[in-house]
Motif scaffolding. Structure first.
Motif, PDB file in Angstrom:
ATOM      1  N   PRO A  49       0.779  -1.243   0.000  1.00 51.50           N
ATOM      2  CA  PRO A  49       0.000   0.000   0.000  1.00 51.50           C
ATOM      3  C   PRO A  49       0.806   1.287   0.000  1.00 51.50           C
ATOM      4  N   ASP A  50       2.132   1.193   0.118  1.00 47.15           N
ATOM      5  CA  ASP A  50       2.922   2.414   0.279  1.00 47.15           C
ATOM      6  C   ASP A  50       3.549   2.923  -1.020  1.00 47.15           C
ATOM      7  N   GLU A  51       3.195   2.337  -2.174  1.00 49.84           N
ATOM      8  CA  GLU A  51       3.726   2.835  -3.434  1.00 49.84           C
ATOM      9  C   GLU A  51       2.590   3.142  -4.400  1.00 49.84           C
ATOM     10  N   THR A  52       2.847   3.971  -5.381  1.00 49.45           N
ATOM     11  CA  THR A  52       1.808   4.383  -6.312  1.00 49.45           C
ATOM     12  C   THR A  52       1.534   3.291  -7.347  1.00 49.45           C
ATOM     13  N   LEU A  53       0.442   3.467  -8.038  1.00 46.05           N
ATOM     14  CA  LEU A  53       0.041   2.522  -9.080  1.00 46.05           C
ATOM     15  C   LEU A  53       1.102   2.429 -10.175  1.00 46.05           C
ATOM     16  N   GLN A  54       1.623   3.568 -10.579  1.00 51.09           N
ATOM     17  CA  GLN A  54       2.629   3.550 -11.638  1.00 51.09           C
ATOM     18  C   GLN A  54       3.938   2.922 -11.169  1.00 51.09           C
ATOM     19  N   ALA A  55       4.323   3.166  -9.924  1.00 52.29           N
ATOM     20  CA  ALA A  55       5.544   2.559  -9.393  1.00 52.29           C
ATOM     21  C   ALA A  55       5.394   1.044  -9.302  1.00 52.29           C
ATOM     22  N   MET A  56       4.209   0.581  -8.861  1.00 48.14           N
ATOM     23  CA  MET A  56       3.972  -0.852  -8.790  1.00 48.14           C
ATOM     24  C   MET A  56       4.034  -1.481 -10.182  1.00 48.14           C
ATOM     25  N   SER A  57       3.476  -0.817 -11.170  1.00 44.32           N
ATOM     26  CA  SER A  57       3.460  -1.344 -12.535  1.00 44.32           C
ATOM     27  C   SER A  57       4.875  -1.471 -13.090  1.00 44.32           C
ATOM     28  N   LYS A  58       5.719  -0.499 -12.800  1.00 45.41           N
ATOM     29  CA  LYS A  58       7.100  -0.553 -13.270  1.00 45.41           C
ATOM     30  C   LYS A  58       7.866  -1.700 -12.601  1.00 45.41           C
ATOM     31  N   SER A  83      -3.460  -7.239 -13.867  1.00 46.52           N
ATOM     32  CA  SER A  83      -3.554  -6.628 -15.195  1.00 46.52           C
ATOM     33  C   SER A  83      -4.313  -5.301 -15.171  1.00 46.52           C
ATOM     34  N   ILE A  84      -5.434  -5.259 -14.456  1.00 49.81           N
ATOM     35  CA  ILE A  84      -6.241  -4.033 -14.437  1.00 49.81           C
ATOM     36  C   ILE A  84      -5.552  -2.937 -13.640  1.00 49.81           C
ATOM     37  N   ASP A  85      -4.675  -3.296 -12.705  1.00 48.84           N
ATOM     38  CA  ASP A  85      -3.870  -2.283 -12.034  1.00 48.84           C
ATOM     39  C   ASP A  85      -2.957  -1.580 -13.041  1.00 48.84           C
ATOM     40  N   VAL A  86      -2.335  -2.366 -13.913  1.00 52.18           N
ATOM     41  CA  VAL A  86      -1.476  -1.786 -14.946  1.00 52.18           C
ATOM     42  C   VAL A  86      -2.311  -0.940 -15.902  1.00 52.18           C
ATOM     43  N   LEU A  87      -3.510  -1.411 -16.224  1.00 53.93           N
ATOM     44  CA  LEU A  87      -4.409  -0.630 -17.081  1.00 53.93           C
ATOM     45  C   LEU A  87      -4.754   0.706 -16.408  1.00 53.93           C
ATOM     46  N   GLY A  88      -4.975   0.674 -15.099  1.00 51.71           N
ATOM     47  CA  GLY A  88      -5.255   1.908 -14.361  1.00 51.71           C
ATOM     48  C   GLY A  88      -4.077   2.863 -14.404  1.00 51.71           C
TER      49      GLY A  88
END
Length: 411
Positions: A165-174, A194-199
């Motif tokens: 929970p402590d990182e952003t969606l884009q950081a997690m995707s990378k 997959s939908i997290d990356v789409l977000g």
């Protein structure tokens, strides 16, 4: 917004006695036996709510009675909302389904695929083809979830704490892009991030963080004022408790507290979980479903084109395959027999294979804590149910709700 009493069921071709049997069934089978703390059910036809029932309490065996005000963790029912957001960007020409994911998140250009070995000694290979945006929508990207407990790749996800929970969606995707895929894109159906990356892609192409995009473009215009990634202080007392049942011991324990006792929803999270982070109410989510049923519009607010909505609820799995044909995941939110996958949710393709009444083209999905919705365009039927028990596969509540609902149709 539905502050009036439900419509007369006769007016929309539904049998009132059989409708009344729906909450009675869940009360007798699940609430009275102590299996569930509550059950909320809503059924509408032609946009008119014919059943809206709230039975049980906010805690297992205690607490306040639930009602239209009760806020539920909807988990993966977030996915269709994120998918709608992505298709709004598609309609504006800001993304395409056939684009490589690396066009938006360059780290995915070098992603590798699991070939052999265990979590401590993985051998990888290059994918057969690049990951496409469409693969994210349909869970054919090769991205999985760490809780699957069935493959060395999901063990790596757990080790790397994907979804923390402590990182952003884009950081997690990378970070995801640096880990091996469980299969080559397009080859298999695996439930996952997959939908997290789409977000994350929605954030990149829109220039807005996902919660702000939802408020400005979807939940705000639709009047879904209780649908958010967290619960503000003035509403927090409306959030009910969430429970978890251990499959081995059969013990049901508290997973997250109600109201201010919640450990996850009292403040805005860094991770705007595009695949499972929202909370909502039945009435809010019904407005989202009604928008889709009416071809992308509600109360004068146009969210999507009717042709886009029609396109979303077609089966997009390669060669018309079903989730059962392609699925390797041991977990899914909807039964896999006779069901394909559209853009953001499952699509009924064969009612005989499903072994219960329904309509082909029905669009549906559910959430980890036993929430569920379906939209049947042929019957103009929307069904939503909610309680708070993980995992959603604990009891067959979803097909039971559907079989009782279809039994209530008079004409």
């Amino acid at each position: 917004m539905f502050e009036h009493d439900p419509t007369d069921p006769h007016e929309v071709g539904l049998n009132p006695d059989r409708l009344a049997a729906i909450p009675a069934y869940f009360k007798t089978s699940y609430l009275d036996t102590g299996k569930l703390p509550c059950m909320a059910t809503l059924l509408s036809r032609g946009g008119e709510i014919a059943l809206e029932d709230y039975s049980g309490t906010t805690h297992l065996g205690s607490g306040e009675p639930i009602g239209p005000h009760t806020i539920f963790r909807i988990y993966s029912m977030t996915k269709p909302i994120t998918s709608v957001a992505a298709m709004m960007m598609f309609e504006e020409g800001k993304l395409r389904l056939d684009h490589d994911v690396s066009r938006y998140i360059p780290e995915f250009a070098d992603v590798m695929v699991y070939d052999s070995g265990d979590k401590d000694n993985i051998k990888t290979r290059k994918p057969d083809r690049p990951m496409k945006v469409l693969d994210l929508f349909t869970h054919t990207s090769g991205i999985t979830y760490g809780f699957m407990m069935q493959h060395p790749v999901d063990a790596i996800y757990r080790k790397e704490k994907i979804g923390r929970p402590d990182e952003t969606l884009q950081a997690m995707s990378k970070r995801l892009a640096k880990l091996p895929l469980i299969c080559s894109p397009g080859a298999e159906w695996w439930y996952g991030h997959s939908i997290d990356v789409l977000g994350a892609i929605v954030e990149i192409v829109s220039g807005m963080e996902l919660d702000e995009f939802f408020r400005q473009r979807i939940t705000g215009p639709l009047g879904m004022h209780d649908t958010e990634f967290w619960v503000p202080e003035e509403k927090i007392d409306r959030l009910m408790a969430c429970y978890q049942k251990d499959a081995e011991t059969g013990e049901t324990t508290l997973a997250d507290g109600a109201g201010k006792a919640s450990k996850l929803y009292t403040k805005r999270p860094a991770l705007l979980n595009a695949g499972g982070g929202l909370v909502s109410t039945l009435r809010d989510y019904h407005r989202f479903c009604l928008m889709l049923l009416r071809g992308g519009t509600l109360d004068g607010e146009r969210i999507l084109s009717p042709k886009t909505v029609e396109y979303m609820r077609q089966n997009h799995l390669p060669g018309g395959q079903t989730m059962r044909d392609m699925g390797k995941s041991t977990f899914t939110e909807v039964m896999a027999d006779g069901v394909g996958f559209g853009l953001g949710g499952s699509v009924n393709t064969d009612t005989i294979a499903m072994q219960q009444p329904g309509s082909e083209g029905t669009f549906s999905w559910g959430g980890l804590a036993s929430t569920f919705f379906w939209i049947d365009p042929e019957e103009e039927l929307i069904g939503i149910q909610a309680t708070q028990l993980m995992p959603s596969s604990t009891y067959p509540m979803r097909p039971q709700f559907q079989q009782l609902a279809y039994a209530a149709i008079d004409w």
